[in-house]
Enzyme design. Structure first.
Site, PDB file in Angstrom:
ATOM      1  N   THR A  29      84.117  54.106  -1.551  1.00  0.00           N
ATOM      2  CA  THR A  29      83.041  53.918  -0.586  1.00  0.00           C
ATOM      3  C   THR A  29      83.433  54.679   0.679  1.00  0.00           C
ATOM      4  O   THR A  29      84.621  54.939   0.899  1.00  0.00           O
ATOM      5  CB  THR A  29      82.871  52.426  -0.231  1.00  0.00           C
ATOM      6  OG1 THR A  29      84.093  51.958   0.334  1.00  0.00           O
ATOM      7  CG2 THR A  29      82.546  51.590  -1.456  1.00  0.00           C
ATOM      8  N   GLU A  53      78.760  51.182  -5.179  1.00  0.00           N
ATOM      9  CA  GLU A  53      79.062  50.150  -6.174  1.00  0.00           C
ATOM     10  C   GLU A  53      77.954  49.989  -7.216  1.00  0.00           C
ATOM     11  O   GLU A  53      78.132  49.303  -8.211  1.00  0.00           O
ATOM     12  CB  GLU A  53      79.267  48.797  -5.477  1.00  0.00           C
ATOM     13  CG  GLU A  53      80.527  48.710  -4.616  1.00  0.00           C
ATOM     14  CD  GLU A  53      80.311  49.160  -3.185  1.00  0.00           C
ATOM     15  OE1 GLU A  53      79.417  50.011  -2.948  1.00  0.00           O
ATOM     16  OE2 GLU A  53      81.029  48.682  -2.302  1.00  0.00           O
ATOM     17  N   LYS A 106      73.250  38.413  15.747  1.00  0.00           N
ATOM     18  CA  LYS A 106      73.055  36.967  15.685  1.00  0.00           C
ATOM     19  C   LYS A 106      72.720  36.460  17.073  1.00  0.00           C
ATOM     20  O   LYS A 106      73.580  36.348  17.930  1.00  0.00           O
ATOM     21  CB  LYS A 106      74.303  36.282  15.119  1.00  0.00           C
ATOM     22  CG  LYS A 106      74.454  36.525  13.621  1.00  0.00           C
ATOM     23  CD  LYS A 106      75.818  37.004  13.248  1.00  0.00           C
ATOM     24  CE  LYS A 106      75.790  37.630  11.864  1.00  0.00           C
ATOM     25  NZ  LYS A 106      76.698  38.771  11.736  1.00  0.00           N
ATOM     26  N   TRP A 132      68.514  35.619  13.244  1.00  0.00           N
ATOM     27  CA  TRP A 132      69.115  36.898  12.887  1.00  0.00           C
ATOM     28  C   TRP A 132      68.142  37.982  13.299  1.00  0.00           C
ATOM     29  O   TRP A 132      66.956  37.919  12.945  1.00  0.00           O
ATOM     30  CB  TRP A 132      69.298  37.003  11.376  1.00  0.00           C
ATOM     31  CG  TRP A 132      70.492  36.292  10.858  1.00  0.00           C
ATOM     32  CD1 TRP A 132      71.483  35.688  11.574  1.00  0.00           C
ATOM     33  CD2 TRP A 132      70.816  36.126   9.467  1.00  0.00           C
ATOM     34  NE1 TRP A 132      72.401  35.150  10.727  1.00  0.00           N
ATOM     35  CE2 TRP A 132      72.021  35.403   9.426  1.00  0.00           C
ATOM     36  CE3 TRP A 132      70.223  36.512   8.275  1.00  0.00           C
ATOM     37  CZ2 TRP A 132      72.640  35.063   8.238  1.00  0.00           C
ATOM     38  CZ3 TRP A 132      70.830  36.171   7.084  1.00  0.00           C
ATOM     39  CH2 TRP A 132      72.037  35.459   7.068  1.00  0.00           C
TER      40      TRP A 132
HETATM   41  P1  ADP Z   1      79.127  52.945   2.565  1.00  0.00           P
HETATM   42  O1  ADP Z   1      78.888  51.501   2.224  1.00  0.00           O
HETATM   43  O2  ADP Z   1      80.558  53.260   2.639  1.00  0.00           O
HETATM   44  O3  ADP Z   1      78.286  53.445   3.717  1.00  0.00           O
HETATM   45  P2  ADP Z   1      77.291  53.711   0.518  1.00  0.00           P
HETATM   46  O4  ADP Z   1      76.731  55.071   0.467  1.00  0.00           O
HETATM   47  O5  ADP Z   1      77.658  53.061  -0.747  1.00  0.00           O
HETATM   48  O6  ADP Z   1      78.584  53.800   1.370  1.00  0.00           O
HETATM   49  O7  ADP Z   1      76.289  52.813   1.360  1.00  0.00           O
HETATM   50  C1  ADP Z   1      75.551  51.761   0.826  1.00  0.00           C
HETATM   51  C2  ADP Z   1      74.832  51.047   1.931  1.00  0.00           C
HETATM   52  O8  ADP Z   1      73.850  51.898   2.537  1.00  0.00           O
HETATM   53  C3  ADP Z   1      74.028  49.861   1.451  1.00  0.00           C
HETATM   54  O9  ADP Z   1      74.846  48.732   1.257  1.00  0.00           O
HETATM   55  C4  ADP Z   1      73.026  49.693   2.581  1.00  0.00           C
HETATM   56  O10 ADP Z   1      73.568  48.948   3.662  1.00  0.00           O
HETATM   57  C5  ADP Z   1      72.772  51.103   3.032  1.00  0.00           C
HETATM   58  N1  ADP Z   1      71.506  51.550   2.453  1.00  0.00           N
HETATM   59  C6  ADP Z   1      71.317  52.252   1.328  1.00  0.00           C
HETATM   60  N2  ADP Z   1      69.993  52.446   1.088  1.00  0.00           N
HETATM   61  C7  ADP Z   1      69.332  51.843   2.096  1.00  0.00           C
HETATM   62  C8  ADP Z   1      67.943  51.643   2.431  1.00  0.00           C
HETATM   63  N3  ADP Z   1      66.970  52.141   1.679  1.00  0.00           N
HETATM   64  N4  ADP Z   1      67.655  50.946   3.540  1.00  0.00           N
HETATM   65  C9  ADP Z   1      68.623  50.441   4.317  1.00  0.00           C
HETATM   66  N5  ADP Z   1      69.929  50.574   4.061  1.00  0.00           N
HETATM   67  C10 ADP Z   1      70.290  51.262   2.964  1.00  0.00           C
END
Ligand code: ADP
Length: 536
Positions: free
Chosen positions: A185, A330, A436, A441
């Protein structure tokens, strides 16, 4: 009694073999300089991947070994994508935009036996060496003559290695549960963690990505992954393109508006996908030059919430449907896409724009649920937020080197979301980014999306700052459109039309630019460090 069907395993190499056998002349175009592409057929890519497989075996790579890649989107990286799992090893894609210290940590964690790196990353390789990284060997992926000896142990020129092999190599069979890929990640909210994809998960994910309600690939398409190969399987593009025999266009490192536009037009790209930042760059270029896209028929946007202005511009001005999606490293990563059902087909005007602010619905193979802090499932009413959990054959059960004490049935995503009656997901926030305030939230994503609807606001990020009464209150940090100004009062009135009163930011700040992470998302950890008075 078990079924009497053949037990052929689902293998990554089978995707390439299929493309080579049945779509051998279909092009894979690799951009090697801005405005200059080199074209292969899937058959040639398969041949070259077999030669790379032979070379890797000659270098001593064994099943289960991790082989790193540090490269942009080009044909050599694609070949490595197939050759490494093809010999039973694990293709570990590294993100060259990470801080060198993070790369050192990841390399140590993964214990790669060798690395294939772009010749243009030589300075980075030297930095890594100065930080103590020692690799048995490095293969430099460059144009002939581009490579020159790096400092890192033994090094080889990619093309020279391939020239020594004959390609007479059959892709061996492996159990489909065997590991094929490893991706860490990007560490947006903490230390990078490794996710290990299997052959089976990769093939099933590719099949899902190719479906019409997902990205809808066919053999008539020309598909362009703007999302890098090192960002979570490039959202399935390299695999799904081979699966259907689509033309695959690889952009190299040139992702700015002008080059991207030229490539989209020249290669008649019909489907592309990337993070919002890249599409914003393309949009600015198209607007400034008053240009039209003539071939694109679907634009995938993921990795972060899709700004409403982007959706409206591409749909209204360019007549290109935008398909936002949700996923994470993931989840392989495609776990939800915004394709309409019959009920949404008739939506128009504001109703359609509001619907398009959601993040997608799950395809077959991905199941989702939302739970509150007490573990109870929350209502699917499009309003009640809960912690998002997912499960399915391409969802990570446990991380690289994590002890697997009990079977994990649901994967906790760390995202908070709502689900509506039609099954559409809306990401409210990452748990760590939620503000918060008193008992409520506040969704930073919702306030950001609302701010981005104001014509003067180009980029927006909302973080919390400590408040003695409420605990935390929102601060809106913005980059404005060139030559535009906006008062706080104007912004407040605008936001009040879109978000609840308690979500209205208490403070506003205009900056020249926002910090972005290695995967092109606003870096909220950095913002909190600078502007959140230590609340991060
Ligand atoms: P990292 O977690 O290291 O940034 P990732 O590319 O796996 O790497 O990121 C996944 C995260 O990106 C998700 O858990 C979410 O928080 C955010 N994300 C992905 N798609 C969207 C979306 N359509 N809207 C809002 N957040 C998103």
């Amino acid at each position: 009694m078990i079924g009497s069907m053949m037990g052929r395993p689902l293998l990554v190499s089978a995707l390439l073999e299929h493309a080579a056998r049945w779509h051998g002349k279909t092009a894979v175009v690799s951009q090697r300089a801005p405005q200059e592409g080199v074209t292969f057929g899937w058959e040639e890519i398969d041949q070259r991947a077999r030669r790379l497989a032979q070379a890797l075996i000659r270098l001593g790579v064994r099943p289960g070994d991790r082989v790193g890649t540090l490269g942009w989107n080009h044909h050599r990286h694609l070949e490595a994508y197939y050759a490494i799992p093809g010999i039973g090893a694990i293709c570990h894609t590294l993100n060259p935009r990470l801080f060198p210290e993070q790369l050192v940590q990841i390399l140590q964690d993964a214990q790669d036996v060798g690395l294939l790196a772009d010749a243009r990353h030589l300075p980075l390789l030297q930095t890594l060496e100065s930080l103590g990284v020692r690799l048995p060997w490095v293969i430099l992926m460059g144009e002939p003559g581009e490579a020159c000896a790096p400092a890192l142990g033994a090094w080889f020129d990619y093309e020279a290695l391939l020239a020594e092999e004959n390609g007479h190599f059959d892709w061996p069979d492996w159990p489909e549960e065997q590991a094929a890929g490893l991706c860490f990640t990007s560490g947006t909210t903490g230390r990078p963690k490794g996710v290990v994809y299997s052959h089976r998960s990769t093939v099933l994910h590719a099949m899902s990505v190719a479906l019409p309600d997902s990205l809808g690939f066919s053999a008539c398409d020309s598909v362009l992954p703007v999302v890098p190969l090192f960002h979570a399987n490039a959202w399935g593009f390299p695999h799904a393109a081979a699966l259907v025999g689509a033309k695959l266009v690889l952009p190299g490192p040139w992702l700015e508006g002008a080059t991207l536009y030229a490539l989209l037009e020249r290669e008649e790209v019909t489907i592309s996908a990337g993070v919002p930042t890249v599409w914003r760059g393309l949009m600015s270029f198209l607007q400034a030059q008053a240009l039209k896209l003539n071939h694109l028929r679907l634009l995938g946007v993921g990795g972060a919430a899709c700004p409403p202005a982007l959706v409206r511009y591409f749909e209204q001005e360019q007549k290109v449907p935008v398909r936002p999606g949700w996923g994470m490293t993931e989840t392989s990563p495609v776990a939800a896409l915004m394709s309409p059902k019959r009920a949404q087909m008739g939506l128009s005007g504001e109703a359609r724009w509001r619907w398009l602010e959601k993040s997608g619905r799950p395809p077959f193979g991905v199941d989702m649920r939302l739970r509150d802090s007490a573990g109870r499932e929350v209502a699917r009413d499009g309003k009640t937020p809960g912690h998002l959990e997912v499960r399915g054959p391409w969802i990570c059960e446990y991380y690289w080197k994590e002890a697997r004490e009990t079977e994990r049935v649901w994967f906790p995503t760390g995202d908070v979301a709502t689900l509506d009656e039609d099954g559409f997901l809306q990401i409210t926030d990452r748990v760590k980014d939620l503000i918060k305030s008193g008992g409520e939230w506040i969704s930073s994503v919702q306030v950001e999306q609302a701010a981005l609807l104001h014509p003067a606001v180009r980029e927006a990020a909302v973080i919390g700052f400590p408040d003695p009464h409420w605990g935390e209150r929102p601060l809106l940090i913005m980059v404005l459109e060139a030559g535009r100004g906006v008062t706080e009062e104007e912004l407040r009135q605008h936001l009040a039309q879109h978000v609840a009163r308690w979500s209205l930011p208490d403070r506003f700040l205009v900056v020249d630019s926002l910090p972005y992470t290695a995967t092109g998302k606003v870096d909220k950890v950095a913002l909190r460090r600078f502007h959140g008075e230590g609340s991060g």
